[in-house]
Design an enzyme around this catalytic site. Structure first.
Site, PDB file in Angstrom:
ATOM      1  N   GLY A  18       4.107   9.764   1.670  1.00 29.57           N
ATOM      2  CA  GLY A  18       3.787   8.857   0.668  1.00 29.57           C
ATOM      3  C   GLY A  18       3.690   7.346   1.090  1.00 29.57           C
ATOM      4  O   GLY A  18       4.204   7.013   1.801  1.00 29.57           O
ATOM      5  N   GLY A  31       0.300   7.899   0.813  1.00 32.07           N
ATOM      6  CA  GLY A  31      -1.019   8.598   1.268  1.00 32.07           C
ATOM      7  C   GLY A  31      -1.991   8.033   1.836  1.00 32.07           C
ATOM      8  O   GLY A  31      -2.857   8.654   2.063  1.00 32.07           O
ATOM      9  N   LYS A  33      -2.362   7.103   5.196  1.00 32.83           N
ATOM     10  CA  LYS A  33      -2.742   7.644   6.463  1.00 32.83           C
ATOM     11  C   LYS A  33      -3.176   9.135   6.162  1.00 32.83           C
ATOM     12  O   LYS A  33      -4.062   9.725   6.848  1.00 32.83           O
ATOM     13  CB  LYS A  33      -1.520   7.764   7.476  1.00 32.83           C
ATOM     14  CG  LYS A  33      -1.531   6.234   7.891  1.00 32.83           C
ATOM     15  CD  LYS A  33      -0.055   6.108   9.077  1.00 32.83           C
ATOM     16  CE  LYS A  33       0.299   4.880   9.017  1.00 32.83           C
ATOM     17  NZ  LYS A  33       0.844   4.240   7.900  1.00 32.83           N
ATOM     18  N   ASP A  82      12.027  17.709   2.419  1.00 31.91           N
ATOM     19  CA  ASP A  82      12.802  16.914   3.174  1.00 31.91           C
ATOM     20  C   ASP A  82      12.209  17.387   4.782  1.00 31.91           C
ATOM     21  O   ASP A  82      12.472  18.385   5.007  1.00 31.91           O
ATOM     22  CB  ASP A  82      14.008  17.152   3.134  1.00 31.91           C
ATOM     23  CG  ASP A  82      15.022  16.144   4.098  1.00 31.91           C
ATOM     24  OD1 ASP A  82      14.512  15.615   4.961  1.00 31.91           O
ATOM     25  OD2 ASP A  82      16.060  15.845   3.624  1.00 31.91           O
ATOM     26  N   ASP A 109       5.327   9.429  10.140  1.00 36.16           N
ATOM     27  CA  ASP A 109       5.283   7.950   9.856  1.00 36.16           C
ATOM     28  C   ASP A 109       6.420   7.706   8.985  1.00 36.16           C
ATOM     29  O   ASP A 109       6.632   7.558   8.025  1.00 36.16           O
ATOM     30  CB  ASP A 109       3.978   7.640   9.064  1.00 36.16           C
ATOM     31  CG  ASP A 109       3.572   6.198   8.500  1.00 36.16           C
ATOM     32  OD1 ASP A 109       4.302   5.273   9.355  1.00 36.16           O
ATOM     33  OD2 ASP A 109       2.890   5.773   7.665  1.00 36.16           O
ATOM     34  N   CYS A 131       6.164   1.088  11.020  1.00 35.72           N
ATOM     35  CA  CYS A 131       5.932  -0.196  10.599  1.00 35.72           C
ATOM     36  C   CYS A 131       6.859  -1.082  11.033  1.00 35.72           C
ATOM     37  O   CYS A 131       7.234  -2.040   9.902  1.00 35.72           O
ATOM     38  CB  CYS A 131       5.233  -0.361   9.259  1.00 35.72           C
ATOM     39  SG  CYS A 131       4.441  -2.016   8.963  1.00 35.72           S
TER      40      CYS A 131
END
Ligand SMILES: C[S@@+](CC[C@H](N)C(=O)[O-])C[C@H]1O[C@@H](n2cnc3c(N)ncnc32)[C@H](O)[C@@H]1O
Length: 450
Positions: A271, A273, A275, A316, A333, A386
């Site tokens: 989420g 979405g 990538k 999960d 990610d 990130c």
């Protein structure tokens, strides 16, 4: 409803509303401000001024609070939120913008009157006169810590612990640290989603000051204008996506695998979405992308971004809804502090704490361990954050890789083909080096068991 006043100009009012909402409702400025500007028909120079005021004030917030605290002899947390917002805005204009002092004080006093009535007017007036009574270098001399990291943090608008984390990630080069901390102007990047629009066509539609991205063949750097107005963005053929994010997704999709690629891919933390949509466009013919996301509302965003090109599961990642060794490629990610995107979300530096890093580190290790189980031997895992904080990057990969046998760390820098990404084998991007968010990418391969 607070009393309103026609004396308050629309950009300052919009900035104050966003700063208050960030303060009291944990709003995100990069989502709320564009909405308010649209709703209130604030455009052109006024919109640019509101943006500068909002982002600048949020970026410097903790430092401005110290100045306001010193000028008022009270802790800003004891002030009503709208008064606090007005004082932060006023102090930012006095210390970091070229707004003439009398205009900054007058406009801020009127703002406080409009949001809070007559009661705080005297206080706001008196505090701002004191703030403006000394210039920024004088406040630095009075309030900045004497140690080098503390001083760099104060003079660039960061909490000390964040400057320290950047210093660790940069290997202790203080000149470079100052350059990294100075970065605050994000450029909007677009992705031309493969199979849906050619980059050259997007480049043409994005206007004369748009340029092709430096590293990703799908990236366009927007010069000006609202990306939401571009037809390709409205149709979903293109989207706003930092070039660093594109590099991370491309690394996951492109690294060579042992035994070929059957095209069964997993995006474990998908989420909203961005990538996933890029991965979907890079799948080999007949490939299949599974996107897992813990939050149902974010899973719905993934489904929207994919437009039917992948399967979305609410799951999960630590307790997978799939069998071990099912995937050729797994992108993790991971949820992180977001300290790599401070140009776009300036408030995050003051919202996060070292405790968050500790909590996220544990979650990141668990997710990476689950990813290592989910990929088949000879497949690949791309661990991405990130954030450049070493406890969210290298330390996570070191810990997870040490916990299982037979994991090879790939030369990520060679795969992504971007220079100056650190000593390897993983890759750290930086705004001041690459013009991207500070994305971290590490590629790992579970080896065949003998
Ligand atoms: C950094 S974001 C991913 C961004 C996304 N890959 C993109 O490019 O749009 C991390 C996501 O992981 C989700 N998440 C957090 N904990 C998770 C878990 N245990 N399992 C799966 N997803 C999780 C969060 O809700 C968040 O949407």
């Amino acid at each position: 409803m607070p009393p309103s006043s026609t004396k308050v100009d629309a950009p300052r009012r919009a900035a104050a509303d966003v700063i208050s909402a960030v303060d009291t409702d944990s709003a995100y400025a990069n989502l709320l401000l564009p909405r308010l500007l649209r709703e209130r028909a604030i455009t052109g120079r006024d919109a640019a001024f509101a943006t500068e005021l909002t982002y600048g004030t949020l970026r410097w917030q903790g430092v401005l609070d110290e100045v306001v605290g010193a000028a008022s002899s009270r802790d800003v947390v004891t002030l009503d939120p709208p008064v606090r917002a007005a004082l932060r805005l006023g102090a930012y204009q006095l210390l970091h913008m070229r707004t003439p002092a009398h205009a900054a004080v007058h406009a801020t006093v009127e703002l406080a009157r409009a949001t809070s009535g007559p009661r705080p007017v005297g206080l706001v007036n008196a505090v701002l006169r004191k703030v403006g009574g000394a210039d920024w270098p004088t406040w630095v001399r009075r309030l900045a810590p004497s140690d080098e990291i503390g001083r760099l943090a104060f003079t660039h608008g960061y909490p000390r612990w964040v400057a320290l984390a950047f210093d660790r990630a940069l290997g202790g080069d203080r000149d470079e640290l100052a350059g990294a901390l100075a970065e605050d102007r994000p450029v909007t990047h677009l992705v031309a989603r493969p199979g849906r629009i050619e980059r050259d066509d997007l480049l043409r539609d994005a206007g004369p000051d748009a340029t092709a991205g430096t590293w990703s063949p799908y990236a366009v750097r927007l010069g000006s204008g609202d990306p939401a107005n571009l037809p390709a963005v409205r149709s979903g053929a293109a989207a706003v996506q930092d070039e660093g994010s594109q590099i991370a997704a491309l690394a996951a999709a492109r690294v060579g695998l042992a035994d070929g690629d059957s095209g069964v891919w997993l995006d474990m933390c998908a989420g909203p979405g961005g990538k996933a949509a890029l991965l979907a466009g890079l799948l080999p013919d007949g490939g299949r992308l599974v996107c897992a996301e813990l939050q149902p509302h974010r899973a719905r965003l993934v489904a929207g971004a994919l437009a039917g090109d992948g399967q979305v599961v609410i799951a999960d990642g630590r307790r997978p809804a799939w069998s071990d060794a099912s995937f050729d490629r797994v992108l993790v990610d991971a949820p992180c502090t977001g300290l790599g995107a401070l140009r776009r979300r300036p408030e995050v530096r003051w919202r996060r704490s070292p405790d968050d890093v500790g909590r996220l580190h544990e979650l990141q290790v668990q997710l990476l361990l689950a990813a290592l189980r989910s990929a088949r031997p000879g497949g690949v895992i791309a661990y991405v954050t990130c954030s450049p904080h070493p406890d969210e990057t290298r330390a996570v990969v070191d810990r997870a890789a040490a916990a299982v046998s037979g994991v090879r760390r790939l030369d990520t820098a060679a795969v992504i083909g971007v220079p100056d990404v650190g000593p390897g084998p993983d890759a750290q991007l930086w705004p001041h080096r690459h013009g991207t968010d500070a994305m971290y990418v590490s590629l790992l391969m579970p080896e065949h068991r003998s």
